[in-house]
Structure formats: structure tokens, C-alpha cells
Motif scaffolding. Structure first.
Motif, mmCIF file in Angstrom:
data_model
loop_
_atom_site.group_PDB
_atom_site.id
_atom_site.type_symbol
_atom_site.label_atom_id
_atom_site.label_comp_id
_atom_site.label_asym_id
_atom_site.label_seq_id
_atom_site.Cartn_x
_atom_site.Cartn_y
_atom_site.Cartn_z
ATOM 1 N N ILE A 12 0.847 -1.179 0.000
ATOM 2 C CA ILE A 12 0.000 0.000 0.000
ATOM 3 C C ILE A 12 0.889 1.238 0.000
ATOM 4 N N ASP A 13 0.572 2.182 -0.856
ATOM 5 C CA ASP A 13 1.302 3.439 -0.891
ATOM 6 C C ASP A 13 0.792 4.304 0.252
ATOM 7 N N ASN A 14 1.646 4.548 1.224
ATOM 8 C CA ASN A 14 1.287 5.302 2.413
ATOM 9 C C ASN A 14 0.723 6.681 2.076
ATOM 10 N N ASN A 15 1.314 7.346 1.099
ATOM 11 C CA ASN A 15 0.842 8.687 0.744
ATOM 12 C C ASN A 15 -0.554 8.649 0.144
ATOM 13 N N ASP A 16 -0.865 7.597 -0.613
ATOM 14 C CA ASP A 16 -2.218 7.455 -1.164
ATOM 15 C C ASP A 16 -3.244 7.313 -0.051
ATOM 16 N N VAL A 17 -2.924 6.495 0.939
ATOM 17 C CA VAL A 17 -3.837 6.279 2.058
ATOM 18 C C VAL A 17 -4.025 7.586 2.834
ATOM 19 N N ALA A 18 -2.939 8.254 3.139
ATOM 20 C CA ALA A 18 -3.014 9.519 3.874
ATOM 21 C C ALA A 18 -3.830 10.554 3.096
ATOM 22 N N THR A 19 -3.607 10.626 1.791
ATOM 23 C CA THR A 19 -4.353 11.572 0.959
ATOM 24 C C THR A 19 -5.841 11.253 0.968
ATOM 25 N N LYS A 20 -6.184 9.981 0.894
ATOM 26 C CA LYS A 20 -7.598 9.594 0.909
ATOM 27 C C LYS A 20 -8.245 9.947 2.241
#
Length: 92
Positions: A12-20
Motif C-alpha cells: 500500500i502506498d502510504n501517501n495514497d492512504v493519507a491523501t484519501k
């Protein structure tokens, strides 16, 4: 050719999760301060997660999802059924 692509091998891309998470709380009018309070996560820790300074743990993601009453999968997928501003509320 070393092109950077989204990771699709189970990581999982951490930045994608944080952005979501950030987009979701903004769309719901929830502040980081309020999310910290309802999730019982220290504001600084939450801010570090949401700004990509630290990686989000599975435990933290579950805690945030539970506090927001949103399934964890909402923050982990790009599938259309989980991409609306108001995901179907369900169990984590």
C-alpha cells in the motif's frame, strides 16, 4: 527505463492512504483535531501520518476507519464502489 508506478503487488502506498483520509475528512467537514479526539490518536501523531512523515500502521488505519465509521477498504482501493464521498458505512 525506470518509471515509477503505483504499487500493485500487495503493498500500500502510504501517501495514497493519507491523501484519501485527508480528502475524506475535508469532504465531511471533520478537522484533524476532531479526528484525533474521536480516534484517541495524539494530534501530532495524526498530523505526522496525514502529512506522510510517518507510515500509517494497520492498527492506526483501523482506529481511524472505526472513528470515521468507514470501512478500511475505502482508504485502500481505487475501486469505484469505494471512491464516493460517502462510502457505504459498514464494518471494518
Amino acid at each position: 527505463m525506470n518509471s515509477r508506478k503505483k504499487v500493485n503487488d500487495g503493498m500500500i502506498d502510504n501517501n495514497d492512504v493519507a491523501t484519501k483520509i485527508k480528502k475524506y475528512i475535508e469532504s465531511e467537514g471533520i478537522t484533524q483535531t476532531h479526528l484525533a479526539k474521536i480516534s484517541n490518536i495524539k494530534l501530532k501523531s495524526l498530523n505526522d501520518i496525514l502529512n506522510g512523515r510517518v507510515k500509517i500502521t494497520v492498527e492506526a488505519l483501523q482506529t481511524i476507519s472505526k472513528a470515521l465509521k468507514v470501512p478500511v477498504v475505502f482508504f485502500l482501493t481505487d475501486k469505484p464502489e469505494f471512491n464516493g464521498n460517502t462510502p457505504e458505512k459498514g464494518e471494518n
